[in-house]
Design a protein around this motif. Sequence first.
Motif, PDB file in Angstrom:
ATOM      1  N   ASP A   1     -13.278   2.821   3.220  1.00 38.43           N
ATOM      2  CA  ASP A   1     -12.915   1.418   3.400  1.00 38.43           C
ATOM      3  C   ASP A   1     -11.917   1.015   2.323  1.00 38.43           C
ATOM      4  O   ASP A   1     -11.985   1.481   1.177  1.00 38.43           O
ATOM      5  N   ALA A   2     -11.017   0.118   2.689  1.00 35.99           N
ATOM      6  CA  ALA A   2     -10.019  -0.360   1.736  1.00 35.99           C
ATOM      7  C   ALA A   2     -10.600  -1.469   0.865  1.00 35.99           C
ATOM      8  O   ALA A   2     -11.470  -2.232   1.303  1.00 35.99           O
ATOM      9  N   VAL A   3     -10.130  -1.549  -0.369  1.00 42.28           N
ATOM     10  CA  VAL A   3     -10.439  -2.713  -1.184  1.00 42.28           C
ATOM     11  C   VAL A   3      -9.601  -3.878  -0.656  1.00 42.28           C
ATOM     12  O   VAL A   3      -8.793  -3.727   0.264  1.00 42.28           O
ATOM     13  N   SER A   4      -9.769  -5.049  -1.209  1.00 41.00           N
ATOM     14  CA  SER A   4      -9.093  -6.238  -0.676  1.00 41.00           C
ATOM     15  C   SER A   4      -7.576  -6.088  -0.758  1.00 41.00           C
ATOM     16  O   SER A   4      -7.040  -5.457  -1.665  1.00 41.00           O
ATOM     17  N   TYR A   5      -6.893  -6.668   0.202  1.00 43.64           N
ATOM     18  CA  TYR A   5      -5.438  -6.601   0.256  1.00 43.64           C
ATOM     19  C   TYR A   5      -4.853  -8.002   0.240  1.00 43.64           C
ATOM     20  O   TYR A   5      -5.538  -9.007   0.442  1.00 43.64           O
ATOM     21  N   SER A   6      -3.535  -8.073   0.001  1.00 53.07           N
ATOM     22  CA  SER A   6      -2.810  -9.342  -0.054  1.00 53.07           C
ATOM     23  C   SER A   6      -1.339  -9.051   0.178  1.00 53.07           C
ATOM     24  O   SER A   6      -0.936  -7.886   0.286  1.00 53.07           O
ATOM     25  N   ASP A   7      -0.498 -10.089   0.226  1.00 55.10           N
ATOM     26  CA  ASP A   7       0.932  -9.855   0.380  1.00 55.10           C
ATOM     27  C   ASP A   7       1.504  -9.116  -0.819  1.00 55.10           C
ATOM     28  O   ASP A   7       2.478  -8.376  -0.692  1.00 55.10           O
ATOM     29  N   ALA A   8       0.915  -9.312  -1.994  1.00 56.55           N
ATOM     30  CA  ALA A   8       1.388  -8.619  -3.187  1.00 56.55           C
ATOM     31  C   ALA A   8       0.850  -7.200  -3.279  1.00 56.55           C
ATOM     32  O   ALA A   8       1.351  -6.387  -4.064  1.00 56.55           O
ATOM     33  N   SER A   9      -0.166  -6.889  -2.466  1.00 55.72           N
ATOM     34  CA  SER A   9      -0.766  -5.557  -2.461  1.00 55.72           C
ATOM     35  C   SER A   9      -1.214  -5.241  -1.030  1.00 55.72           C
ATOM     36  O   SER A   9      -2.401  -5.221  -0.709  1.00 55.72           O
TER      37      SER A   9
ATOM     38  N   GLY B   1       0.737  -1.379  -4.073  1.00 54.68           N
ATOM     39  CA  GLY B   1       0.661  -2.384  -5.118  1.00 54.68           C
ATOM     40  C   GLY B   1      -0.442  -2.146  -6.127  1.00 54.68           C
ATOM     41  O   GLY B   1      -1.034  -1.066  -6.221  1.00 54.68           O
ATOM     42  N   ALA B   2      -0.738  -3.205  -6.895  1.00 58.28           N
ATOM     43  CA  ALA B   2      -1.680  -3.092  -8.006  1.00 58.28           C
ATOM     44  C   ALA B   2      -3.065  -2.653  -7.551  1.00 58.28           C
ATOM     45  O   ALA B   2      -3.789  -1.977  -8.292  1.00 58.28           O
ATOM     46  N   GLN B   3      -3.449  -3.027  -6.318  1.00 58.12           N
ATOM     47  CA  GLN B   3      -4.768  -2.637  -5.833  1.00 58.12           C
ATOM     48  C   GLN B   3      -4.918  -1.128  -5.682  1.00 58.12           C
ATOM     49  O   GLN B   3      -6.038  -0.609  -5.681  1.00 58.12           O
ATOM     50  N   ALA B   4      -3.802  -0.415  -5.561  1.00 55.86           N
ATOM     51  CA  ALA B   4      -3.863   1.044  -5.441  1.00 55.86           C
ATOM     52  C   ALA B   4      -4.455   1.682  -6.688  1.00 55.86           C
ATOM     53  O   ALA B   4      -4.975   2.805  -6.635  1.00 55.86           O
ATOM     54  N   TYR B   5      -4.401   0.972  -7.811  1.00 51.02           N
ATOM     55  CA  TYR B   5      -4.988   1.516  -9.039  1.00 51.02           C
ATOM     56  C   TYR B   5      -6.515   1.572  -8.972  1.00 51.02           C
ATOM     57  O   TYR B   5      -7.155   2.204  -9.816  1.00 51.02           O
ATOM     58  N   LYS B   6      -7.111   0.917  -7.987  1.00 51.98           N
ATOM     59  CA  LYS B   6      -8.566   0.905  -7.872  1.00 51.98           C
ATOM     60  C   LYS B   6      -9.098   2.155  -7.166  1.00 51.98           C
ATOM     61  O   LYS B   6     -10.304   2.328  -7.044  1.00 51.98           O
ATOM     62  N   TYR B   7      -8.195   2.984  -6.674  1.00 50.69           N
ATOM     63  CA  TYR B   7      -8.578   4.260  -6.076  1.00 50.69           C
ATOM     64  C   TYR B   7      -8.241   5.387  -7.059  1.00 50.69           C
ATOM     65  O   TYR B   7      -7.440   5.217  -7.972  1.00 50.69           O
ATOM     66  N   ARG B   8      -8.804   6.546  -6.801  1.00 46.75           N
ATOM     67  CA  ARG B   8      -8.436   7.720  -7.585  1.00 46.75           C
ATOM     68  C   ARG B   8      -7.151   8.349  -7.023  1.00 46.75           C
ATOM     69  O   ARG B   8      -6.899   8.297  -5.832  1.00 46.75           O
ATOM     70  N   ARG B   9      -6.360   8.913  -7.910  1.00 45.73           N
ATOM     71  CA  ARG B   9      -5.196   9.714  -7.542  1.00 45.73           C
ATOM     72  C   ARG B   9      -4.174   8.949  -6.704  1.00 45.73           C
ATOM     73  O   ARG B   9      -3.694   9.426  -5.678  1.00 45.73           O
ATOM     74  N   GLN B  10      -3.837   7.750  -7.123  1.00 45.04           N
ATOM     75  CA  GLN B  10      -2.762   7.019  -6.460  1.00 45.04           C
ATOM     76  C   GLN B  10      -1.423   7.714  -6.718  1.00 45.04           C
ATOM     77  O   GLN B  10      -1.294   8.493  -7.652  1.00 45.04           O
ATOM     78  N   GLN B  11      -0.443   7.429  -5.873  1.00 46.44           N
ATOM     79  CA  GLN B  11       0.860   8.090  -5.959  1.00 46.44           C
ATOM     80  C   GLN B  11       1.912   7.104  -6.437  1.00 46.44           C
ATOM     81  O   GLN B  11       1.928   5.936  -6.054  1.00 46.44           O
ATOM     82  N   GLN B  12       2.838   7.617  -7.264  1.00 43.57           N
ATOM     83  CA  GLN B  12       3.861   6.790  -7.885  1.00 43.57           C
ATOM     84  C   GLN B  12       5.227   7.114  -7.279  1.00 43.57           C
ATOM     85  O   GLN B  12       5.627   8.269  -7.220  1.00 43.57           O
ATOM     86  N   THR B  13       5.944   6.079  -6.859  1.00 38.57           N
ATOM     87  CA  THR B  13       7.286   6.296  -6.312  1.00 38.57           C
ATOM     88  C   THR B  13       8.223   6.891  -7.346  1.00 38.57           C
ATOM     89  O   THR B  13       9.158   7.611  -7.004  1.00 38.57           O
TER      90      THR B  13
END
Length: 344
Positions: free
Chosen positions: A58-66, A80-92
Amino acid sequence: MATATQARRTNKAQRAKSATTGQVLALDAGNYDLKFYNGHGHPKAIRSVRFQLPQGRDAVSYSDASPLIELADGRRYHFGAQAYKYRRQQQTVIENKVELARLHLYACLEPINGSVSEFPLHLYLSTPDPGRYEEGLQEELLGLHEFCRNGIDFQVDVQSVTVEREGIGAYYYAQTQGLIPDNGYTIVIDIGGGTWLTRLVDADGEVIDENIMDRGGTYELAASISFDRRLTDGLGTTADPCIVMDGFRVGHIYADTGLSWAGWLDEYLDPWFRGIFQTVKAQYTPYMLRVTRFLVTGGGSHLIADRLTGRSLFAVMGDPQFANVRGLFLLSSEQQLCMTTKSA
């Protein structure tokens, strides 16, 4: 026979004519932020970080900024910033932005007036090297796109994709702010997250020389700081350069730890700063006598703005993070106005 410049102008005019209908979006997919502007309000930004959710997660909460993006095949990406709440996020910052062009577009497309999500679209993009990436970007983006963003189904027909040199949008925007002299040459120095680049522009707005550095942006500065023992000893582990980059915007503090490198930042900032301008000087030595402005822009320019205060040849863009995307949108407006005037 038409020159290459005349051909480019003709193609731009044709695209501008088609852009008199539908929505226009200026998009600057930077290594730190995805910046976008539709001409209303202030430009917006989404952190260039994403996480691909497994089917059973399940996804954590989302918004227009994330925003949360779902593709037709069921793949889901949280930006966006919410991606930091998961493990192993990817960086552009360490990836190929052409391959990510569709996802970046989907992340930045908001419904019109909060509800309309089916419309034709005309895109204005920038890339460090249009000659290398323009064709690939157009192949990725032209045509019909169907996806879901934050629970809203979108059907967007991208009818034109105009690709400009990164940093030139900032130059056009600076002209409207009275920052570009009427004569002489301007050197645009655009300091981004992963890269930095320069453009030598004459009084007619023609780019006559350029230099694109694939490395050396604020990510390199952040990476150097991330290895410093004064930070890693305090953390008790290795430091993430991307979190250091976040700290450049919020008091030079590492996430929520309270650990700061502000007291010793100059030990890294000064050689980084000197390296950039020594390269600029070496690149443009034959033109220096005719240079009447150094225009400093890009998301990393705030780090050196105080060092340039009082230097008459230098102008640092206000709100530099969004200068390029503002200028890209101005290009769409000016081209439409030009076509309207001619047809009248």
